[in-house]
Design a protein around this motif. Structure first.
Motif, PDB file in Angstrom:
ATOM      1  N   ARG A 309       0.841  -1.212   0.000  1.00 16.62           N
ATOM      2  CA  ARG A 309       0.000   0.000   0.000  1.00 16.62           C
ATOM      3  C   ARG A 309       0.872   1.256   0.000  1.00 16.62           C
ATOM      4  NH1 ARG A 309      -2.332  -3.138   4.301  1.00 16.62           N
ATOM      5  NH2 ARG A 309      -4.060  -4.388   3.483  1.00 16.62           N
ATOM      6  N   GLN A 310       1.895   1.240   0.859  1.00 19.54           N
ATOM      7  CA  GLN A 310       2.737   2.429   0.959  1.00 19.54           C
ATOM      8  C   GLN A 310       3.638   2.582  -0.265  1.00 19.54           C
ATOM      9  OE1 GLN A 310       4.537   3.152   4.786  1.00 19.54           O
ATOM     10  NE2 GLN A 310       2.848   2.213   5.908  1.00 19.54           N
ATOM     11  N   VAL A 311       4.033   1.485  -0.884  1.00 18.23           N
ATOM     12  CA  VAL A 311       4.814   1.566  -2.118  1.00 18.23           C
ATOM     13  C   VAL A 311       3.983   2.242  -3.210  1.00 18.23           C
ATOM     14  CG1 VAL A 311       5.783   0.191  -4.006  1.00 18.23           C
ATOM     15  CG2 VAL A 311       6.374  -0.358  -1.647  1.00 18.23           C
ATOM     16  N   LEU A 312       2.737   1.805  -3.387  1.00 21.04           N
ATOM     17  CA  LEU A 312       1.884   2.391  -4.427  1.00 21.04           C
ATOM     18  C   LEU A 312       1.648   3.871  -4.191  1.00 21.04           C
ATOM     19  CD1 LEU A 312      -0.963  -0.122  -5.353  1.00 21.04           C
ATOM     20  CD2 LEU A 312       1.090   0.470  -6.622  1.00 21.04           C
ATOM     21  N   ALA A 313       1.540   4.262  -2.916  1.00 18.23           N
ATOM     22  CA  ALA A 313       1.298   5.668  -2.592  1.00 18.23           C
ATOM     23  C   ALA A 313       2.491   6.550  -2.940  1.00 18.23           C
ATOM     24  CB  ALA A 313       0.964   5.809  -1.109  1.00 18.23           C
ATOM     25  N   ASN A 314       3.657   5.923  -3.237  1.00 20.04           N
ATOM     26  CA  ASN A 314       4.862   6.694  -3.546  1.00 20.04           C
ATOM     27  C   ASN A 314       5.328   6.513  -4.986  1.00 20.04           C
ATOM     28  OD1 ASN A 314       6.076   8.084  -0.948  1.00 20.04           O
ATOM     29  ND2 ASN A 314       5.131   6.156  -0.287  1.00 20.04           N
ATOM     30  N   GLN A 315       4.392   6.139  -5.847  1.00 21.59           N
ATOM     31  CA  GLN A 315       4.575   6.173  -7.293  1.00 21.59           C
ATOM     32  C   GLN A 315       5.786   5.385  -7.803  1.00 21.59           C
ATOM     33  OE1 GLN A 315       4.624  10.383  -8.095  1.00 21.59           O
ATOM     34  NE2 GLN A 315       2.419  10.572  -7.841  1.00 21.59           N
ATOM     35  N   PRO A 316       5.763   4.070  -7.642  1.00 21.85           N
ATOM     36  CA  PRO A 316       6.826   3.256  -8.249  1.00 21.85           C
ATOM     37  C   PRO A 316       6.608   3.142  -9.762  1.00 21.85           C
ATOM     38  CG  PRO A 316       5.166   1.827  -7.314  1.00 21.85           C
ATOM     39  CD  PRO A 316       4.757   3.244  -6.961  1.00 21.85           C
ATOM     40  N   LYS A 317       7.615   2.665 -10.433  1.00 20.66           N
ATOM     41  CA  LYS A 317       7.467   2.387 -11.870  1.00 20.66           C
ATOM     42  C   LYS A 317       6.531   1.206 -12.072  1.00 20.66           C
ATOM     43  CE  LYS A 317      10.280   1.027 -15.887  1.00 20.66           C
ATOM     44  NZ  LYS A 317      11.665   0.675 -16.313  1.00 20.66           N
ATOM     45  N   ALA A 318       6.649   0.194 -11.194  1.00 23.90           N
ATOM     46  CA  ALA A 318       5.786  -0.991 -11.227  1.00 23.90           C
ATOM     47  C   ALA A 318       5.869  -1.673  -9.867  1.00 23.90           C
ATOM     48  CB  ALA A 318       6.205  -1.949 -12.334  1.00 23.90           C
ATOM     49  N   LEU A 319       4.841  -2.453  -9.525  1.00 30.61           N
ATOM     50  CA  LEU A 319       4.845  -3.200  -8.264  1.00 30.61           C
ATOM     51  C   LEU A 319       4.532  -4.662  -8.563  1.00 30.61           C
ATOM     52  CD1 LEU A 319       4.937  -3.498  -5.187  1.00 30.61           C
ATOM     53  CD2 LEU A 319       2.537  -2.763  -5.110  1.00 30.61           C
ATOM     54  N   VAL A 320       5.441  -5.543  -8.129  1.00 26.94           N
ATOM     55  CA  VAL A 320       5.273  -6.987  -8.305  1.00 26.94           C
ATOM     56  C   VAL A 320       4.883  -7.585  -6.960  1.00 26.94           C
ATOM     57  CG1 VAL A 320       6.339  -9.140  -9.036  1.00 26.94           C
ATOM     58  CG2 VAL A 320       7.028  -6.979 -10.109  1.00 26.94           C
ATOM     59  N   LEU A 321       3.732  -8.260  -6.920  1.00 26.83           N
ATOM     60  CA  LEU A 321       3.263  -8.926  -5.708  1.00 26.83           C
ATOM     61  C   LEU A 321       3.655 -10.395  -5.804  1.00 26.83           C
ATOM     62  CD1 LEU A 321      -0.390  -7.491  -5.807  1.00 26.83           C
ATOM     63  CD2 LEU A 321       1.625  -6.421  -4.795  1.00 26.83           C
ATOM     64  N   TYR A 322       4.601 -10.821  -4.987  1.00 23.63           N
ATOM     65  CA  TYR A 322       5.085 -12.209  -5.042  1.00 23.63           C
ATOM     66  C   TYR A 322       4.556 -12.931  -3.806  1.00 23.63           C
ATOM     67  CZ  TYR A 322       8.257 -15.990  -6.395  1.00 23.63           C
ATOM     68  OH  TYR A 322       8.778 -17.192  -6.815  1.00 23.63           O
ATOM     69  N   GLU A 323       3.756 -13.989  -4.012  1.00 16.50           N
ATOM     70  CA  GLU A 323       3.053 -14.613  -2.887  1.00 16.50           C
ATOM     71  C   GLU A 323       2.776 -16.076  -3.213  1.00 16.50           C
ATOM     72  OE1 GLU A 323       1.538 -15.675   0.276  1.00 16.50           O
ATOM     73  OE2 GLU A 323       1.771 -13.487   0.331  1.00 16.50           O
ATOM     74  N   VAL A 324       2.959 -16.945  -2.216  1.00 21.05           N
ATOM     75  CA  VAL A 324       2.731 -18.370  -2.408  1.00 21.05           C
ATOM     76  C   VAL A 324       1.270 -18.754  -2.187  1.00 21.05           C
ATOM     77  CG1 VAL A 324       3.192 -19.083  -0.021  1.00 21.05           C
ATOM     78  CG2 VAL A 324       3.733 -20.662  -1.919  1.00 21.05           C
ATOM     79  N   SER A 325       0.524 -17.947  -1.429  1.00 21.24           N
ATOM     80  CA  SER A 325      -0.884 -18.230  -1.146  1.00 21.24           C
ATOM     81  C   SER A 325      -1.773 -17.586  -2.201  1.00 21.24           C
ATOM     82  CB  SER A 325      -1.274 -17.703   0.243  1.00 21.24           C
ATOM     83  OG  SER A 325      -2.683 -17.675   0.400  1.00 21.24           O
ATOM     84  N   GLU A 326      -2.530 -18.404  -2.922  1.00 21.70           N
ATOM     85  CA  GLU A 326      -3.395 -17.887  -3.982  1.00 21.70           C
ATOM     86  C   GLU A 326      -4.449 -16.929  -3.419  1.00 21.70           C
ATOM     87  OE1 GLU A 326      -6.330 -19.611  -7.511  1.00 21.70           O
ATOM     88  OE2 GLU A 326      -6.131 -20.690  -5.614  1.00 21.70           O
ATOM     89  N   TYR A 327      -5.085 -17.320  -2.311  1.00 18.92           N
ATOM     90  CA  TYR A 327      -6.143 -16.476  -1.750  1.00 18.92           C
ATOM     91  C   TYR A 327      -5.586 -15.138  -1.260  1.00 18.92           C
ATOM     92  CZ  TYR A 327      -9.837 -14.732   1.248  1.00 18.92           C
ATOM     93  OH  TYR A 327     -10.786 -13.928   1.825  1.00 18.92           O
ATOM     94  N   ALA A 328      -4.440 -15.182  -0.561  1.00 21.83           N
ATOM     95  CA  ALA A 328      -3.838 -13.936  -0.068  1.00 21.83           C
ATOM     96  C   ALA A 328      -3.453 -13.029  -1.230  1.00 21.83           C
ATOM     97  CB  ALA A 328      -2.611 -14.254   0.792  1.00 21.83           C
ATOM     98  N   LEU A 329      -2.926 -13.617  -2.303  1.00 15.61           N
ATOM     99  CA  LEU A 329      -2.525 -12.824  -3.474  1.00 15.61           C
ATOM    100  C   LEU A 329      -3.749 -12.209  -4.146  1.00 15.61           C
ATOM    101  CD1 LEU A 329      -0.224 -11.911  -5.328  1.00 15.61           C
ATOM    102  CD2 LEU A 329      -0.578 -14.011  -6.667  1.00 15.61           C
ATOM    103  N   TYR A 330      -4.805 -13.001  -4.282  1.00 11.62           N
ATOM    104  CA  TYR A 330      -6.043 -12.489  -4.887  1.00 11.62           C
ATOM    105  C   TYR A 330      -6.591 -11.328  -4.066  1.00 11.62           C
ATOM    106  CZ  TYR A 330     -11.034 -12.226  -5.941  1.00 11.62           C
ATOM    107  OH  TYR A 330     -12.295 -11.773  -6.238  1.00 11.62           O
ATOM    108  N   THR A 331      -6.599 -11.474  -2.755  1.00 12.76           N
ATOM    109  CA  THR A 331      -7.177 -10.445  -1.877  1.00 12.76           C
ATOM    110  C   THR A 331      -6.421  -9.126  -1.997  1.00 12.76           C
ATOM    111  OG1 THR A 331      -7.909 -12.143  -0.313  1.00 12.76           O
ATOM    112  CG2 THR A 331      -7.781  -9.879   0.498  1.00 12.76           C
ATOM    113  N   ILE A 332      -5.098  -9.165  -1.901  1.00  9.55           N
ATOM    114  CA  ILE A 332      -4.324  -7.914  -1.947  1.00  9.55           C
ATOM    115  C   ILE A 332      -4.345  -7.321  -3.358  1.00  9.55           C
ATOM    116  CG2 ILE A 332      -2.096  -9.061  -2.351  1.00  9.55           C
ATOM    117  CD1 ILE A 332      -2.800  -5.818  -0.329  1.00  9.55           C
ATOM    118  N   GLU A 333      -4.359  -8.174  -4.390  1.00 16.52           N
ATOM    119  CA  GLU A 333      -4.413  -7.651  -5.764  1.00 16.52           C
ATOM    120  C   GLU A 333      -5.726  -6.920  -6.016  1.00 16.52           C
ATOM    121  OE1 GLU A 333      -5.423  -7.481  -9.953  1.00 16.52           O
ATOM    122  OE2 GLU A 333      -6.355  -8.899  -8.543  1.00 16.52           O
TER     123      GLU A 333
END
Length: 647
Positions: A309-333
């Protein structure tokens, strides 16, 4: 009006159960009567004569024209769409605007028709009288409605702590609700004591005990959204002395974000344990993020998701969400995608399923997205679970960190920040030992690979995380207890998730390579004291030998495998400050490269052979101060039967 327990054959019931169309018609008919009556009153007041026929006769048609025009104006202003029993200043303002327009229309009609003997002050008097008749009739209906509510709806009397603007606004919201009825204010301002605000008395908090008994108060509602966390905690500690439930309005930031003032909630752990966070330094926050491709491992976890959340608020070029849990990844995405849409941002967001121990997957991800900065939050962190699954804790926390770090070097990543834990200091459990071993891996890589800046950030418990004791206590209290505490003397450090994530990001920017950063966690808290405060602030009495009739009992269940009575943040005493007041730099011993390489090779062999005993022994060799507090309890430990382990 099904929420009212009105007698079904009463006039009250028949009136209050009318449909919306019938109520609108009644209001319209009432205005058709009120407006000509207001015009007649204007003539009578102006001429001091109840029936000035010589003045009324020439303009008789105004008594037909005025109500028709008035109803048209009121319809255009939406006055008949307003729900009368919720009518406030906005509806009164609409009435005032309508009668002014109507008075101007009346004057224009009279002027253009050349009505003789039409006093010029009549339209002005008419506007004032019509405001009273039209607006006043609606206020009478609203008061009638609220009188019925107070008579037939059983609302709990409450006190509002804070007699300022927020408190007054909350009192107004409660008056139209069905749950609470404000009977007074509490305020620390002595100049307000024994005064009157919004028609209710203001009391000193010192007399709360007496008020609870006299007014039968069930709740205290905290209406102090802008006070500091320190002040809020002081007030809550004072309120915890009384047998009353405490709820609070949203914080000022939540109100700014659109949360309603009357969205009451139970006291948050931040209110009980938090401290005033130091504002982030914009340069440190943006230094490793703005314009860069950032990867967060464990992106769906408590800390990982907040870093995202804080990374996105500071305007990165891109954000990669790396996660082993499908449900956790779906939720945050889903959450982050909604945030980007709401904010109108065009930042590329890439959810990637994968484990940090999968070297090929990691390498492909880093090179494909040109990652510049890594925040490594992926880890198994639940102490008892890792204690029972030694090999997987070792594989994920140690070898997974090593794989990710090696692939980061190969991909030319600029910064690598490990999210560590206070449990890595003189650990008594496998989880803490694996996290310290991960630190040692990165310390070694930092010493021989200056192109990638490796650093570690160590801190204690975060409030509201999946493994936090606070939500567990809340669930236990809501179900009637008991509240389970492992030991009467156990203590922990606490920090809010947003503050921890912010400090992790800032510490990563401060890094020169190989540092272990330690976050200032404030004072440690006795867990049993936290449990007692939560029980009391949720309106219950603690049941013990002194109060056998209490509601909730506190039960001491004993330390779990690997659990310590207290946590530390430093292994040695060599610590220096940084330019950030809440971030310190620790200088701690590291292993030689040869010894570390031998240990890692032996750990891989233990994993291949499935030997949890060898794995734990190797952790003891590598991690200074690791003294297991329990015998081997790994579920797959082959030298003891499952039946023995269960006993």
């Amino acid at each position: 009006m099904d929420q009212f327990n009105l007698p079904t054959r009463s006039l009250h019931h028949r009136v209050m159960t009318l449909n919306r169309g019938a109520k609108k018609l009644i209001m319209l008919l009432a205005d058709l009567v009120a407006l000509p009556l207001a015009l007649w009153s204007a003539y009578a007041l102006r001429l001091a004569d109840w029936w000035p026929v010589e003045f009324l006769a020439p303009g008789w048609w105004l008594f037909l024209f005025t109500p028709v025009l008035g109803v048209i104006i009121f319809i255009r202003l939406g006055l008949y769409r307003a729900v009368v029993h919720f009518m406030g200043a906005q509806a009164i303002s609409a009435v005032a605007k309508g009668v002014v327009l109507l008075a101007v229309g009346m004057w224009a009609a009279a002027y253009l028709s050349h009505i003789a003997q039409f006093p010029r002050s009549v339209p002005v008097i008419f506007a004032l009288v019509a405001l009273v008749y039209v607006g006043g009739s609606r206020l009478l209906v609203r008061n009638y409605y609220h009188a019925l509510r107070s008579r037939y709806v059983n609302k709990s009397p409450v006190l509002i702590y804070g007699a300022g603007h927020s408190g007054v606004q909350l009192a107004g919201s409660l008056s139209s609700g069905a749950e609470f009825e404000a009977v007074g204010f509490l305020d620390d301002d002595k100049s307000l004591s024994k005064g009157n605000v919004a028609g209710m008395p203001v009391y000193s908090p010192a007399v709360l005990g007496k008020l609870i008994e006299e007014l039968k108060v069930s709740h205290v509602l905290l209406a102090l959204p802008s006070v500091s966390i320190k002040q809020r905690r002081r007030i809550l500690e004072k309120l915890a002395e009384y047998p009353i439930r405490v709820k609070t309005v949203p914080s000022m930031m939540e109100i700014i974000a659109g949360t309603s003032m009357d969205a009451l909630r139970d006291v948050d752990p931040e209110d009980l344990l938090g401290r005033d966070a130091v504002p982030p330094m914009p340069g440190l926050i943006a230094g490793s993020i703005r314009g860069k491709s950032v990867l967060v491992s464990g992106a769906g976890g408590s800390i990982g998701s907040e870093i995202c959340r804080q990374v996105l608020a500071n305007q990165p070029k891109a954000l990669v969400l790396y996660e082993v849990s499908e449900y956790a990844l779906y939720t945050i995405e889903q959450e982050l995608s909604s945030f980007l849409t709401d904010q109108g941002l065009k930042i590329p967001l890439y959810p990637v399923l994968g484990s940090v121990v999968d070297g090929a997957r990691v390498a492909n991800t880093l090179s494909h997205f040109g990652v510049n900065t890594i925040y490594h939050a992926a880890a198994y962190k639940h102490v008892p679970l890792v204690e029972h699954n030694v090999l997987e804790g070792l594989r994920n926390n140690v070898l997974g960190t090593r794989v990710l770090a090696q692939k980061a070097l190969g991909a030319g990543v600029e910064r690598f920040v490990l999210v560590s834990t206070d449990k890595a200091v003189r650990p008594t459990n496998v989880m803490g030992a694996t996290k310290r071993m991960a630190e040692l891996v990165l310390q070694d890589m930092a010493a021989s690979n200056p192109k990638t800046t490796f650093s570690m950030v160590r801190f204690g418990n975060v409030l509201g995380s999946s493994g936090s004791v606070v939500p567990l206590f809340r669930r236990q209290i809501e179900t009637g207890g008991p509240v389970t505490v492992t030991h009467p003397e156990i203590t922990r450090f606490f920090m809010t998730i947003p503050e921890a994530a912010s400090l992790v990001i800032q510490a990563g920017t401060l890094a020169q390579g190989g540092e272990i950063f330690v976050l200032d966690m404030g004072k440690s808290v006795r867990i049993v004291d936290l449990a007692r405060r939560m029980i009391k602030l949720m309106g219950h009495e603690i049941r013990n030998a002194d109060t056998p009739g209490g509601d909730i009992e506190i039960v001491f269940s004993g330390l779990r495998p690997g659990e310590k009575l207290y946590e530390e943040l430093l292994i040695g005493e060599d610590v220096v400050g940084t330019e950030h007041p809440k971030i310190m730099r620790a200088q701690e011993e590291r292993l030689t490269s040869d010894k570390l390489a031998d240990l890692v090779q032996s750990m891989e062999q233990a994993l291949a052979e499935g030997s949890s005993e060898d794995a734990r022994a190797l952790l003891q060799q590598g991690v200074s101060g690791f003294k297991p507090s329990s015998p081997m309890v790994d579920w797959l430990y082959t030298e003891r039967s499952v039946s023995e382990l269960r006993h």
